[in-house]
Design an enzyme around this catalytic site. Structure first.
Site, PDB file in Angstrom:
ATOM      1  N   TYR B 107      28.897 -35.738  18.709  1.00 58.04           N
ATOM      2  CA  TYR B 107      27.748 -36.534  19.130  1.00 58.04           C
ATOM      3  C   TYR B 107      27.898 -37.995  18.771  1.00 58.04           C
ATOM      4  CZ  TYR B 107      24.990 -32.758  20.996  1.00 58.04           C
ATOM      5  OH  TYR B 107      24.529 -31.756  21.791  1.00 58.04           O
ATOM      6  N   GLU B 203      38.030  -8.836   6.697  1.00 58.29           N
ATOM      7  CA  GLU B 203      38.049  -9.600   7.946  1.00 58.29           C
ATOM      8  C   GLU B 203      36.672 -10.153   8.298  1.00 58.29           C
ATOM      9  OE1 GLU B 203      40.348  -7.898  11.031  1.00 58.29           O
ATOM     10  OE2 GLU B 203      39.318  -8.977  12.627  1.00 58.29           O
TER      11      GLU B 203
END
Lengths: 679, 375
Positions: B107, B203
């Site tokens: 941005y 994981e």
């Protein structure tokens, strides 16, 4: 020949006779009673489709065509820049809307040499009478059938005679003659014959608002001053007037393209026949009054004017003797007979006088070949010897026939013609060297127009000409069509579905000039498919295609360069600002420095790399036979860019549109003003 | 905010160095532009071709190849501009002593190019790529550019951390755990007290929750982390520091599929796109605990847990088998071969079919005890 025809016809008649229980038993005597001569006129009256009068629409066109062809031939032979007006009057304007055809009066006025009074009947009232059949000379007409056949058709369908006004010289009075052909005798019957001072007939000048408007200008329409001599032929006939393909409009447009030295005016009838599909002429016409200065087709209140594109007449063509390799045995026998009757000379002289490219030594060698001395009379040549002579012709080493008998349109004139008739952005033309088929010289020319206002997603349009006469029918039977299909247009950056015409905004023109154009039929609609001719056509098309390919690649590059420069210029402002924020370097200085580099580099980079990044040589566009109309080039598709450049800080405004890509500097600067230029 | 003095001084020096690098880059562009030469920025190539396997160190390293990003090149003009824009943004951040997320940077650099309707960045991916370019080009890490990624990763266990001066007791993190920040450099995070003997990295979050709920880290005296699939740099850096500074072994519990193998490979050797950071991210000692292809039989799993390998999986598995560090490793060759020959993959969660806490109570403890892992 006629006798044979008659026999065939009669026998078919007897076969169709009603069956009787009696045994068939026409005796030879009875049959002989029915066997008689039929005149050429009668034959063609019955077989009018052979001459191009198949239907009312085509009849109207053929009538115009024959008259215009004759006018052009006459003007050129007399060394006059042709000024030809075609007027079609609708004689049944009140007919119901459903009527499929109407009665029209077709009038063609030219400023040619006129016709001497005593020849009028022969020229307009007899079939197979003419000056062009017996000689090998490049001309539009060939057989001497055309105009008299049109008159005959008119007579058959309306009963009205042909009306002819002709003025053979500036100081001579004009003749007003009305004549009707007697199809039985193949002779004209004159119904009116008077001298008149009214040439060109004044009546036409006030015919329509358009003609009235044009007549106001000097030389605008049938201006008496412009007609020192001339001929005006009117034929009334049952016809049908429609626009679109195969129409009088198209014929005149194309004629104007192939005859840029002529000026043509067309006054169409007040209304068109029923169920007119309303398709507009395929070639673009300028809006009335627009671009009046340039030599482009204009329309004034219905009257179309095809202006003159070049001021020189085509070079005069020479008549040539037949080439030994171009004749048939029967012809040779006939020639021997004729020569014997006329000159009673020696075989040696015969060979030298009646053929081209036969030198004294060749003539001697030929005599020797058939076992005769050069001093033997033609009368002594027996048919078997003639046959031997014919064979010797085939084996002899002879130079090809002379080609100064041909008058190609010429590259410059082709371009001028295309330019005024077709609104495109790119034009290319090429004229091949003369070649020979069957011992007859011919020459092929091709031209192409690309882009501009031509429809982009249709198949290319092929326009065909033979000795400057447009061919409007039987396109796919024509040798030229095959040549276009055979040419690999894909090589020139065009699409081409397998086995068909290329697709794209393209008009392809092919012209065959020859002392004897081999048509597939008497209606002269398609060119016969001789390998020699087709090959030359292909080569001519390839020449044009290469020029187009070069142009298209160049255009693509120019567009790409434009985009490239845009991309760079777009980001330079941002970069200058960002660098300024980091280092404090003056943003405007940076911007200017980068912009300068961008401009330099795009010009360079573009020449070095093509789209694959390979090094390519810049092909020269300044070729002969090419016209590019800059103003007709469609702008590159607008992406998300708008015109103002990125302007950091106090950057002075730049007039971007003027700096747009493909600026004139890059395109040779040869264009004069905004009009198209010729080089 | 009680940063230690030395850390503060180090930060300042680091910022000054980063700023100097940015100015150097922009200066080079300006000088070339004003001198009539083409502006360019050298960007080390982040591609496989420029990545080498350092066998001795056991990590992937970036080679010397660099690309010149040129302004006057159609394909590079825009990214050249973007590099300059981000360079300028980073300078602003350093001056303001603030940090921005990757999204925030997107941005910050985002506006319409003057005179056009084109935006400077089409999307955040474009911006993220440019920032990585800037990192390698300047030789500065993301945190040195005052940029962080969104948090993705959780830690819990027998360790106390100090994050920006705040003490974080990872034993008292409830069910959610402590979110691992993007920047875990010593000047932000310090290790205070650690009893843990090893790290178990799983994981994904769902599996991690299972372990946390079962208080696995308490029972086995360890640290429990997860990285939300492919672990972000913050997680990898933290694991690396735990391994390097505290000497804790790292055990990974990942799915039995090419993706799981790849995660392990990245944790262990580093990745191609971040090869320039391998030196501080890769953990050559990391161990692969499971799931193993043999587990289907070893644990007596049902047919239902099989997920068929698709073509892409097979292709990927073969690629991974050809990685130099796997190629020379018999265990791994056998493992991948086992995966391919079985024709199916398995997730860690498949162990739940045995029992809800099978994985925490039996599977992992047994493997650890048996030292049954791949490395």
């Amino acid at each position: 020949m006629q006798g044979t025809e008659a026999a065939v016809m009669d026998s078919s008649k007897s076969q169709n006779a009603p069956r009787t229980p009696r045994k068939r038993g026409a005796t030879a005597e009875e049959m002989a009673g029915r066997q008689r001569d039929i005149s050429v006129s009668e034959f063609f009256a019955k077989n009018r489709h052979l001459l191009g009068f198949d239907n009312p629409r085509k009849a109207l066109l053929t009538t115009v065509k024959e008259a215009v062809d004759n006018s052009l031939d006459a003007c050129e032979e007399a060394g006059i820049l042709p000024e030809i007006s075609v007027i079609i009057e609708d004689l049944q304007p009140d007919r119901p809307a459903t009527a499929k055809s109407s009665r029209y009066r077709v009038t063609v006025v030219d400023n040619g040499p006129g016709i001497v009074r005593k020849q009028v009947e022969n020229i307009f009232g007899r079939l197979l009478y003419g000056s062009k059949f017996h000689r090998l000379k490049m001309s539009r007409g060939q057989q001497g059938i055309g105009i008299s056949a049109a008159g005959m058709y008119g007579l058959i369908t309306t009963g009205k005679p042909m009306v002819i006004h002709t003025k053979p010289g500036a100081k001579q009075a004009a003749h007003h003659i009305e004549l009707a052909m007697n199809t039985k005798t193949n002779r004209a019957e004159v119904t009116l014959d008077e001298e008149t001072g009214d040439f060109p007939p004044l009546r036409f000048r006030t015919l329509t608002p358009g003609t009235r408007a044009l007549s106001g200008e000097a030389g605008g329409f049938l201006d008496v001053q412009a007609y020192r001599s001339g001929t005006c032929v009117s034929i009334e006939l049952e016809g049908r007037y429609q626009r679109g393909r195969g129409s009088v409009d198209e014929f005149l447009e194309l004629t104007a393209i192939a005859n840029p030295h002529g000026r043509f005016v067309f006054v169409p009838p007040s209304r068109v026949s029923a169920d007119d599909e309303g398709d507009t002429p395929i070639l673009a016409q300028a809006e009335a009054g627009a671009a009046a200065a340039a030599a482009v087709t204009t329309e004034t209140q219905g009257v179309t004017v095809f202006p003159r594109g070049v001021q020189e007449l085509p070079p005069e063509t020479k008549e040539i003797q037949p080439h030994p390799k171009g004749i048939e045995l029967g012809t040779l026998l006939q020639m021997l007979k004729d020569y014997e009757a006329a000159e009673k000379g020696t075989l040696f002289n015969f060979l030298q006088e009646r053929f081209c490219r036969v030198s004294p030594s060749t003539a001697g060698a030929l005599c020797e070949k058939i076992g005769l001395t050069s001093r033997r009379k033609v009368a002594d040549v027996e048919p078997p010897m003639a046959e031997k002579l014919f064979e010797a012709f085939q084996n002899a080493k002879l130079a090809p026939p002379p080609t100064d008998c041909l008058a190609p349109i010429g590259v410059r004139q082709l371009l001028a013609g295309m330019l005024k008739g077709v609104r495109a952005e790119f034009y290319a033309a090429s004229t091949r060297d003369a070649e020979v088929y069957r011992g007859r010289p011919f020459q092929i020319e091709a031209a192409i127009a690309f882009g501009g206002e031509l429809p982009a997603d249709e198949t290319a349009r092929v326009i065909r000409f033979a000795n400057r006469v447009p061919l409007l029918f039987q396109q796919s039977a024509c040798s030229s069509f095959k040549a276009v299909v055979e040419t690999g247009w894909k090589n020139y950056n065009l699409q081409q579905p397998r086995g068909s015409l290329p697709v794209g905004p393209l008009v392809i023109m092919i012209h065959v000039a020859s002392v004897w154009v081999p048509f597939t039929s008497e209606s002269k609609e398609a060119i016969a498919d001789y390998d020699e001719i087709r090959k030359e056509m292909r080569l001519a098309l390839m020449e044009c295609g290469r020029k187009l390919g070069t142009y298209l690649r160049k255009r693509q590059r120019m567009r790409r360069e434009g985009e490239r420069r845009d991309v760079f210029e777009r980001y330079i402002g941002e970069i200058s600002k960002a660098v300024n924020a980091i280092t404090g370097t003056d943003a405007r200085k940076l911007y200017d420095a980068l912009l300068e580099q961008a401009r330099k580099r795009t010009a360079q980079a573009d020449q070095v790399l093509d789209e694959d990044g390979k090094v390519v040589k810049d092909e020269p566009m300044d070729e002969d036979g090419v016209i590019v109309v800059q103003s007709a080039i469609a702008p590159a598709p607008e992406s998300d860019r708008i015109s103002a450049p990125p302007v950091p800080e106090r950057q002075p405004k730049r007039g971007k549109p003027a700096d747009k890509p493909a600026a004139p500097a890059k395109t040779r600067g040869k264009r004069g003003g905004d009009g198209p230029s010729l080089f | 905010m009680a940063k230690s003095k030395s850390a503060n001084a180090a930060t300042k020096a680091r910022d000054a160095a980063t700023e100097r690098k940015i100015v150097e880059m922009a200066d080079g562009v300006a000088k070339r532009a004003l001198g009539g030469r083409e502006p360019m920025v050298a960007i080390p190539t982040r591609a496989r071709s420029n990545t080498t396997w350092n066998k001795k160190k056991g990590i992937l390293q970036m080679g010397d190849a660099a690309q010149e990003r040129q302004l006057f090149n159609l394909n590079q003009a825009k990214s050249f501009m973007q590099t300059m824009l981000h360079g300028s943004s980073v300078k602003d951040l350093i001056a303001a002593d603030k940090t921005l997320s990757l999204r925030g940077m997107f941005y910050k650099g985002l506006h319409t190019v003057a005179g056009t309707k084109e935006k400077t960045f089409a999307d955040q991916d474009e911006s993220d790529g440019i920032l990585e370019d800037l990192e390698v080009s300047l030789g500065a890490l993301r945190e040195e550019l005052h940029i962080f990624a969104k948090k993705a990763g959780t830690v819990v266990g027998n360790i106390t951390l100090v994050d920006s001066g705040d003490e974080i007791d990872c034993r008292r993190m409830g069910s959610g755990g402590y979110a691992i920040p993007s920047i875990v450099e010593p000047d932000v995070i310090q290790f205070k007290k650690c009893e843990a003997k090893f790290v178990l990295h799983v994981e994904k979050n769902t599996v991690w929750s299972r372990f946390n709920e079962d208080r696995f880290w308490e029972k086995h005296n360890c640290i429990l982390t997860e990285g939300g699939g492919q672990p972000p740099r913050g997680v990898r850096r933290l694991l690396r520091r735990l391994n390097e500074e505290l000497g804790l072994p790292i055990y990974c519990l990942l799915d039995c599929d090419p993706w799981g193998h790849y995660i392990y490979s990245v944790i262990k050797q580093g990745s191609i796109s971040l090869a320039f950071e391998s030196e501080r991210l890769a953990i050559p000692e990391a161990k692969f605990l499971g799931i193993r292809s043999k587990d289907y039989k070893a644990c007596g799993l049902s047919d239902d847990v099989q997920i068929a390998l698709n073509d892409n999986d097979i292709k990927r598995a073969k690629e991974i088998a050809a990685y130099p560090w796997f190629e020379a490793h018999k265990g791994w060759q056998k493992e991948i071969e086992g995966l391919l020959s079985s024709g199916f993959k398995m997730e860690v969660e498949s162990l739940i079919t045995k029992d809800i806490s099978y994985v925490t109570e039996e599977y992992v403890p047994q493997r650890l005890k048996a030292k049954d892992w791949l490395d």
